[in-house]
Design an enzyme around this catalytic site. Structure first.
Site, PDB file in Angstrom:
ATOM      1  N   GLU A 199      38.580  45.882  46.195  1.00  0.00           N
ATOM      2  CA  GLU A 199      37.810  45.187  45.148  1.00  0.00           C
ATOM      3  C   GLU A 199      37.214  43.964  45.801  1.00  0.00           C
ATOM      4  OE1 GLU A 199      36.942  46.045  42.374  1.00  0.00           O
ATOM      5  OE2 GLU A 199      38.360  47.679  42.098  1.00  0.00           O
ATOM      6  N   LYS A 220      51.401  40.536  49.750  1.00  0.00           N
ATOM      7  CA  LYS A 220      51.074  39.262  50.391  1.00  0.00           C
ATOM      8  C   LYS A 220      50.152  38.497  49.448  1.00  0.00           C
ATOM      9  CE  LYS A 220      47.838  37.752  53.207  1.00  0.00           C
ATOM     10  NZ  LYS A 220      47.655  36.404  52.636  1.00  0.00           N
ATOM     11  N   SER A 247      37.173  39.226  49.849  1.00  0.00           N
ATOM     12  CA  SER A 247      35.754  39.258  50.214  1.00  0.00           C
ATOM     13  C   SER A 247      35.378  40.598  50.835  1.00  0.00           C
ATOM     14  CB  SER A 247      35.463  38.144  51.215  1.00  0.00           C
ATOM     15  OG  SER A 247      36.066  38.462  52.463  1.00  0.00           O
ATOM     16  N   GLU A 275      26.902  36.174  47.955  1.00  0.00           N
ATOM     17  CA  GLU A 275      27.920  35.600  47.077  1.00  0.00           C
ATOM     18  C   GLU A 275      28.289  34.190  47.540  1.00  0.00           C
ATOM     19  OE1 GLU A 275      31.947  37.330  47.095  1.00  0.00           O
ATOM     20  OE2 GLU A 275      31.783  37.376  44.903  1.00  0.00           O
ATOM     21  N   CYS A 332      34.941  37.107  41.060  1.00  0.00           N
ATOM     22  CA  CYS A 332      34.027  38.099  41.639  1.00  0.00           C
ATOM     23  C   CYS A 332      33.053  38.590  40.588  1.00  0.00           C
ATOM     24  CB  CYS A 332      34.761  39.243  42.323  1.00  0.00           C
ATOM     25  SG  CYS A 332      36.247  39.760  41.533  1.00  0.00           S
ATOM     26  N   GLN A 334      35.944  26.333  50.578  1.00  0.00           N
ATOM     27  CA  GLN A 334      35.039  26.760  49.500  1.00  0.00           C
ATOM     28  C   GLN A 334      33.983  25.688  49.233  1.00  0.00           C
ATOM     29  OE1 GLN A 334      36.530  30.148  49.761  1.00  0.00           O
ATOM     30  NE2 GLN A 334      35.088  29.914  48.078  1.00  0.00           N
TER      31      GLN A 334
HETATM   32  C1  UN1 Z   1      37.502  38.430  39.039  1.00  0.00           C
HETATM   33  O1  UN1 Z   1      36.347  38.316  38.637  1.00  0.00           O
HETATM   34  O2  UN1 Z   1      37.797  38.050  40.175  1.00  0.00           O
HETATM   35  O3  UN1 Z   1      36.779  39.995  33.938  1.00  0.00           O
HETATM   36  C2  UN1 Z   1      38.543  39.006  38.142  1.00  0.00           C
HETATM   37  C3  UN1 Z   1      37.240  38.882  34.109  1.00  0.00           C
HETATM   38  C4  UN1 Z   1      38.726  38.733  34.354  1.00  0.00           C
HETATM   39  C5  UN1 Z   1      39.089  39.215  35.704  1.00  0.00           C
HETATM   40  C6  UN1 Z   1      38.146  38.723  36.745  1.00  0.00           C
HETATM   41  N1  UN1 Z   1      39.438  39.439  33.336  1.00  0.00           N
HETATM   42  O4  UN1 Z   1      36.519  37.906  34.105  1.00  0.00           O
END
Ligand code: UN1
Length: 496
Positions: free
Chosen positions: A251, A176, A230, A386, A285, A332
């Site tokens: 993650e 998805k 999230s 965050e 993230c 956002q």
């Molecule tokens: C993410 O931060 O959501 O390390 C992924 C990085 C990318 C992947 C980020 N290669 O900034």
């Protein structure tokens, strides 16, 4: 221009949602630009997709892994040919600038080459048996149907981190995509099909979390769930998956700190701070959302950073002069706006930005000014929660030990960074920063696909993408072969 309507991919067929409902994928830089219309799926669509994946699993698991991998090698070549087009379409649906969307497609290419090599490895371990004429080994088996829920910030790279290792290991998949960025998943999967992927091995169900994501997580035919998003949603996913004992790879969020020591190359740290905080409009993230400054360099660094942040060109990511694209949607923007108010109320000092941009090149989209807060203390919410937008907090410290303590004081633990020329401090930070990733003299973003990606504390639940992902997408089987022609009893026949 009339927009295109896409179907779900189920058993090799493109089908509308059973309900007939759709949603629009709209360009966040220009709301008059409709990127496409996608199925607004629900449990009935998930049922069909899981059934198709289950059917395909019966044959896909028996395809030799090196042959499965050859499809990924071919997909890598096709993705390279299509990189420019896919990057443009990704900028249209997600907003980040074209150089970054090219990087996103490149990350999928890198992942394909990396994990396709595993087709001729997927190593297990053989070990001596404690009994005579008995052979013992351990082999990696596929898990079955894997459900995947992907985020919008890396619309092709993150689906590739999930799909490619799952496929090489012999699993079939139902993915998805995020409702903001389904097209990049479609482009990725269409490329796999063009590279020879059989029908039903990957199925796409587009739609929203509660309607399409939740039934996937709860489905008894799905054996494992890989989720990126999230921490709040990840917690729901884990709780719902627990009812059917599904392994879940999560993650999630970050509040990533960059520490700048008094001996750092300040120009380098400044470049890193701008890229880490405002690259992808802060919507990673791994984004640098806290910059911890040694008090002796804080004033100089702050004034330079603020000047550079204020000068960043914000606009449509397809314009080569633009450095920062829009935020992905109005929600956002609302979150960034809310955190600015929270920070001001807490006593942080707004040094630049702090508001949506609505004029000129930003008139038709969801844009937010690159924002820097000074005078932030480690206990403020702006220093702990965050934001996932172009908002960075500056925190001053006196000693290296204090900086490490502040960096570790949040609930997240994804990425960290230290700028210093002191090798001893660098190694201390590599040991003591509580995070899945530590950079020395580089910002908190920029992970490469063949290293472990993931975090500790509220960021994850112990799994890793990249290096380590096969541990999630395979299950160990122990195999014993007895050639003695007699009953041999472990723990008993050879015991003293
Ligand atoms: C993410 O931060 O959501 O390390 C992924 C990085 C990318 C992947 C980020 N290669 O900034």
């Amino acid at each position: 221009m009339a927009h295109k309507t896409y179907g779900n991919l189920i058993g090799g067929q493109w089908l509308p949602a059973q309900s007939g409902k759709t949603f629009l994928n709209i360009n966040p830089a220009d709301h008059s630009d409709i990127v496409g219309e996608f199925p607004d799926s629900a449990a009935a669509d998930v049922d069909l997709a899981v059934a198709a994946a289950k059917k395909a699993y019966a044959t896909w698991r028996l395809v030799p892994a090196p042959k499965r991998a050859e499809i990924l090698f071919r997909a890598a070549l096709l993705l390279s040919e299509r990189k420019e087009q896919f990057a443009r379409e990704m900028t249209r649906e997600m907003g980040k600038v074209l150089t970054e969307t090219k990087g996103d497609v490149q990350e999928a290419i890198d992942e394909a080459y990396y994990v396709a090599g595993e087709g001729r490895r997927l190593f297990g371990i053989t070990t001596p048996s404690e009994l005579e004429n008995k052979f013992a080994m351990s082999v990696r088996m596929p898990v079955g149907v894997i459900g995947m829920i992907a985020p919008w910030n890396f619309p092709m790279a993150i689906p590739s981190w999930k799909l490619f290792p799952a496929l090489v290991a012999g699993n079939t998949c139902v993915i998805k995509p995020a409702e903001d960025t389904p097209l990049s998943t479609y482009n990725l999967v269409q490329t796999l099909i063009d590279a020879g992927l059989p029908p039903g091995v990957v199925n796409i169900v587009s739609g929203y979390g509660p309607e399409a994501g939740a039934p996937l997580v709860e489905h008894p035919g799905v054996r494992a769930i890989s989720f990126t998003g999230s921490s709040a949603t990840g917690s729901l996913v884990a709780q719902r998956a627990a009812a059917t004992f599904k392994p879940v790879s999560l993650e999630m969020g970050g509040k990533n700190a960059m520490i700048v020591m008094d001996d750092a190359n300040l120009e380098l740290a400044l470049e890193g701070a701008l890229w880490g905080a405002f690259g992808t409009t802060g919507q990673r993230c791994t984004a640098t959302s806290r910059i911890l400054l040694h008090k002796s360099i804080a004033a100089e660094f702050t004034s330079k950073l603020v000047a550079r942040a204020a000068a960043l060109r914000v606009g449509n990511g397809l314009d080569p002069a633009v450095e920062v694209g829009p935020q992905v949607n109005a929600q956002q923007i609302a979150t960034s706006t809310e955190y600015v108010a929270i920070a001001i109320a807490e006593g942080a000092k707004l040094l630049t930005g702090g508001h949506p941009l609505t004029d000129g090149p930003c008139a038709n989209g969801t844009f937010f000014a690159p924002t820097v807060f000074g005078g932030v203390t480690p206990t403020m919410r702006i220093a702990r929660e965050e934001v996932f937008g172009p908002v960075v907090s500056l925190i001053e410290f006196s000693t290296f030990e204090e900086a490490i303590e502040i960096a570790n004081s949040v609930e997240y633990g994804l990425s960290t960074s230290l700028y210093t020329k002191d090798v001893n401090r660098a190694f201390t930070a590599m040991r003591d920063l509580e995070a899945g990733i530590t950079y020395i003299n580089a910002p908190t973003i920029g992970a490469e696909v063949h290293l472990p990606f993931g975090g500790v504390k509220k960021t994850g639940n112990g799994h890793r993408e990249g290096l380590g992902s096969l541990d999630f997408y395979t299950t160990w089987k122990a195999v014993y072969v007895d050639s003695s022609d007699k009953l041999q009893r472990a723990q008993i026949d050879n015991a003293e």
